[in-house]
Design a protein around this motif. Structure first.
Motif, PDB file in Angstrom:
ATOM      1  N   LEU A  76      44.984  54.622  30.592  1.00 16.92           N
ATOM      2  CA  LEU A  76      45.042  53.587  31.630  1.00 16.92           C
ATOM      3  C   LEU A  76      44.141  52.408  31.268  1.00 16.92           C
ATOM      4  O   LEU A  76      44.498  51.252  31.485  1.00 16.92           O
ATOM      5  CB  LEU A  76      44.633  54.178  32.980  1.00 16.92           C
ATOM      6  CG  LEU A  76      44.715  53.258  34.186  1.00 16.92           C
ATOM      7  CD1 LEU A  76      46.145  52.789  34.404  1.00 16.92           C
ATOM      8  CD2 LEU A  76      44.203  53.960  35.420  1.00 16.92           C
ATOM      9  N   ASP A  77      42.996  52.696  30.683  1.00 15.80           N
ATOM     10  CA  ASP A  77      42.091  51.641  30.231  1.00 15.80           C
ATOM     11  C   ASP A  77      42.753  50.785  29.141  1.00 15.80           C
ATOM     12  O   ASP A  77      42.616  49.559  29.129  1.00 15.80           O
ATOM     13  CB  ASP A  77      40.804  52.277  29.715  1.00 15.80           C
ATOM     14  CG  ASP A  77      39.619  51.342  29.770  1.00 15.80           C
ATOM     15  OD1 ASP A  77      39.704  50.300  30.442  1.00 15.80           O
ATOM     16  OD2 ASP A  77      38.584  51.677  29.155  1.00 15.80           O
ATOM     17  N   MET A  78      43.485  51.436  28.228  1.00 16.30           N
ATOM     18  CA  MET A  78      44.210  50.688  27.190  1.00 16.30           C
ATOM     19  C   MET A  78      45.270  49.770  27.808  1.00 16.30           C
ATOM     20  O   MET A  78      45.415  48.619  27.403  1.00 16.30           O
ATOM     21  CB  MET A  78      44.902  51.655  26.230  1.00 16.30           C
ATOM     22  CG  MET A  78      44.006  52.368  25.284  1.00 16.30           C
ATOM     23  SD  MET A  78      45.023  53.351  24.171  1.00 16.30           S
ATOM     24  CE  MET A  78      44.272  54.934  24.391  1.00 16.30           C
ATOM     25  N   LEU A  79      46.004  50.299  28.791  1.00 22.62           N
ATOM     26  CA  LEU A  79      47.043  49.499  29.440  1.00 22.62           C
ATOM     27  C   LEU A  79      46.446  48.325  30.216  1.00 22.62           C
ATOM     28  O   LEU A  79      47.015  47.233  30.237  1.00 22.62           O
ATOM     29  CB  LEU A  79      47.889  50.380  30.359  1.00 22.62           C
ATOM     30  CG  LEU A  79      48.752  51.428  29.652  1.00 22.62           C
ATOM     31  CD1 LEU A  79      49.436  52.322  30.674  1.00 22.62           C
ATOM     32  CD2 LEU A  79      49.761  50.770  28.739  1.00 22.62           C
ATOM     33  N   LEU A  80      45.297  48.532  30.846  1.00 23.42           N
ATOM     34  CA  LEU A  80      44.635  47.440  31.557  1.00 23.42           C
ATOM     35  C   LEU A  80      44.139  46.376  30.581  1.00 23.42           C
ATOM     36  O   LEU A  80      44.168  45.179  30.881  1.00 23.42           O
ATOM     37  CB  LEU A  80      43.486  47.979  32.405  1.00 23.42           C
ATOM     38  CG  LEU A  80      43.902  48.750  33.645  1.00 23.42           C
ATOM     39  CD1 LEU A  80      42.700  49.420  34.286  1.00 23.42           C
ATOM     40  CD2 LEU A  80      44.581  47.825  34.635  1.00 23.42           C
ATOM     41  N   LEU A 122      40.533  42.974  35.807  1.00 18.12           N
ATOM     42  CA  LEU A 122      39.098  43.151  35.553  1.00 18.12           C
ATOM     43  C   LEU A 122      38.474  44.136  36.536  1.00 18.12           C
ATOM     44  O   LEU A 122      37.668  44.991  36.146  1.00 18.12           O
ATOM     45  CB  LEU A 122      38.384  41.802  35.615  1.00 18.12           C
ATOM     46  CG  LEU A 122      38.682  40.843  34.470  1.00 18.12           C
ATOM     47  CD1 LEU A 122      38.018  39.498  34.724  1.00 18.12           C
ATOM     48  CD2 LEU A 122      38.230  41.427  33.153  1.00 18.12           C
ATOM     49  N   ILE A 123      38.842  44.050  37.796  1.00 25.38           N
ATOM     50  CA  ILE A 123      38.306  44.977  38.796  1.00 25.38           C
ATOM     51  C   ILE A 123      38.792  46.394  38.520  1.00 25.38           C
ATOM     52  O   ILE A 123      38.015  47.355  38.554  1.00 25.38           O
ATOM     53  CB  ILE A 123      38.685  44.510  40.216  1.00 25.38           C
ATOM     54  CG1 ILE A 123      37.927  43.229  40.561  1.00 25.38           C
ATOM     55  CG2 ILE A 123      38.394  45.593  41.248  1.00 25.38           C
ATOM     56  CD1 ILE A 123      38.404  42.548  41.826  1.00 25.38           C
ATOM     57  N   ALA A 124      40.090  46.537  38.225  1.00 29.21           N
ATOM     58  CA  ALA A 124      40.638  47.867  37.941  1.00 29.21           C
ATOM     59  C   ALA A 124      40.035  48.448  36.665  1.00 29.21           C
ATOM     60  O   ALA A 124      39.737  49.649  36.597  1.00 29.21           O
ATOM     61  CB  ALA A 124      42.156  47.791  37.821  1.00 29.21           C
ATOM     62  N   GLY A 125      39.838  47.608  35.651  1.00 29.65           N
ATOM     63  CA  GLY A 125      39.213  48.081  34.412  1.00 29.65           C
ATOM     64  C   GLY A 125      37.788  48.560  34.631  1.00 29.65           C
ATOM     65  O   GLY A 125      37.365  49.569  34.075  1.00 29.65           O
ATOM     66  N   GLY A 126      37.036  47.829  35.446  1.00 25.49           N
ATOM     67  CA  GLY A 126      35.675  48.263  35.772  1.00 25.49           C
ATOM     68  C   GLY A 126      35.665  49.568  36.543  1.00 25.49           C
ATOM     69  O   GLY A 126      34.823  50.443  36.294  1.00 25.49           O
ATOM     70  N   LEU A 127      36.609  49.728  37.451  1.00 20.40           N
ATOM     71  CA  LEU A 127      36.707  50.963  38.226  1.00 20.40           C
ATOM     72  C   LEU A 127      37.086  52.148  37.340  1.00 20.40           C
ATOM     73  O   LEU A 127      36.486  53.223  37.446  1.00 20.40           O
ATOM     74  CB  LEU A 127      37.731  50.785  39.349  1.00 20.40           C
ATOM     75  CG  LEU A 127      37.870  51.926  40.343  1.00 20.40           C
ATOM     76  CD1 LEU A 127      36.584  52.091  41.137  1.00 20.40           C
ATOM     77  CD2 LEU A 127      39.036  51.663  41.280  1.00 20.40           C
ATOM     78  N   SER A 142      36.588  52.397  34.111  1.00 16.76           N
ATOM     79  CA  SER A 142      35.445  52.660  33.235  1.00 16.76           C
ATOM     80  C   SER A 142      34.350  53.419  33.972  1.00 16.76           C
ATOM     81  O   SER A 142      33.754  54.355  33.428  1.00 16.76           O
ATOM     82  CB  SER A 142      34.910  51.350  32.692  1.00 16.76           C
ATOM     83  OG  SER A 142      33.823  51.559  31.842  1.00 16.76           O
ATOM     84  N   PHE A 143      34.083  53.043  35.216  1.00 14.68           N
ATOM     85  CA  PHE A 143      33.070  53.731  36.010  1.00 14.68           C
ATOM     86  C   PHE A 143      33.463  55.196  36.245  1.00 14.68           C
ATOM     87  O   PHE A 143      32.657  56.100  36.046  1.00 14.68           O
ATOM     88  CB  PHE A 143      32.884  53.018  37.349  1.00 14.68           C
ATOM     89  CG  PHE A 143      31.928  53.693  38.279  1.00 14.68           C
ATOM     90  CD1 PHE A 143      30.565  53.613  38.066  1.00 14.68           C
ATOM     91  CD2 PHE A 143      32.386  54.414  39.365  1.00 14.68           C
ATOM     92  CE1 PHE A 143      29.675  54.241  38.913  1.00 14.68           C
ATOM     93  CE2 PHE A 143      31.523  55.050  40.223  1.00 14.68           C
ATOM     94  CZ  PHE A 143      30.149  54.961  39.991  1.00 14.68           C
ATOM     95  N   ILE A 144      34.713  55.414  36.650  1.00 14.09           N
ATOM     96  CA  ILE A 144      35.169  56.791  36.905  1.00 14.09           C
ATOM     97  C   ILE A 144      35.169  57.599  35.602  1.00 14.09           C
ATOM     98  O   ILE A 144      34.758  58.762  35.583  1.00 14.09           O
ATOM     99  CB  ILE A 144      36.583  56.776  37.533  1.00 14.09           C
ATOM    100  CG1 ILE A 144      36.491  56.198  38.956  1.00 14.09           C
ATOM    101  CG2 ILE A 144      37.168  58.173  37.592  1.00 14.09           C
ATOM    102  CD1 ILE A 144      37.844  55.948  39.595  1.00 14.09           C
ATOM    103  N   GLY A 145      35.631  56.989  34.510  1.00 14.27           N
ATOM    104  CA  GLY A 145      35.667  57.699  33.228  1.00 14.27           C
ATOM    105  C   GLY A 145      34.295  58.093  32.728  1.00 14.27           C
ATOM    106  O   GLY A 145      34.109  59.181  32.178  1.00 14.27           O
TER     107      GLY A 145
END
Length: 133
Positions: A70-74, A120-125, A127-130
């Motif tokens: 998901l991080d790659m797709l974001l 950017l918000i979804a990527g930060g979220l 990353s935080f969860i991961g």
């Protein structure tokens, strides 16, 4: 003689079997800035060459891999949003006095900026969860 060879073999096997962190040289693993699929897996084993190979425990590790994908797709969506902003900017520059094209280009810039903010918000979220997982 054989004892020294046996000690070397034991040292080699201990090095191969020991845990390592596949994310230590994180910049070397990235391809064009894209995160790797083992981004949130923190344990691994060393292979015969001494390189760290990620180890996945299923089914617990599937969440970490899913978050990394998901991080790659974001990341890809962020690149698309930036390209869309650039294209819309050129469209706005070359409207040649046509107000309809200007309004359309401005809307595209605004929508692309909103999309980039969401990415950017979804990527930060993610990353935080991961990192907490």
């Amino acid at each position: 003689m054989w004892y020294a060879a046996l000690v070397k073999l034991q040292i080699f096997m201990a090095a191969v079997g020991s845990n390592c962190d596949p994310n230590t040289a994180n910049s070397a693993h990235h391809f064009f800035g894209f995160p790797t699929w083992w981004e949130y897996i923190s344990t691994g084993n060393k292979d015969i060459l001494g390189k760290c190979v990620p180890r996945v425990n299923f089914p617990e590790g599937a969440w970490a891999i899913g978050l990394a994908v998901l991080d790659m797709l974001l990341y890809l969506a962020g690149i698309v949003a930036v390209i869309s902003i650039i294209v819309a900017g050129f469209e706005y520059l070359f409207t040649q006095g046509n107000s309809e094209k200007g309004v359309s280009a401005r809307k595209r810039v605004v929508n692309s900026l909103i999309g980039l903010a969401m990415v950017l918000i979804a990527g930060g979220l993610v990353s935080f969860i991961g990192n907490k997982l």
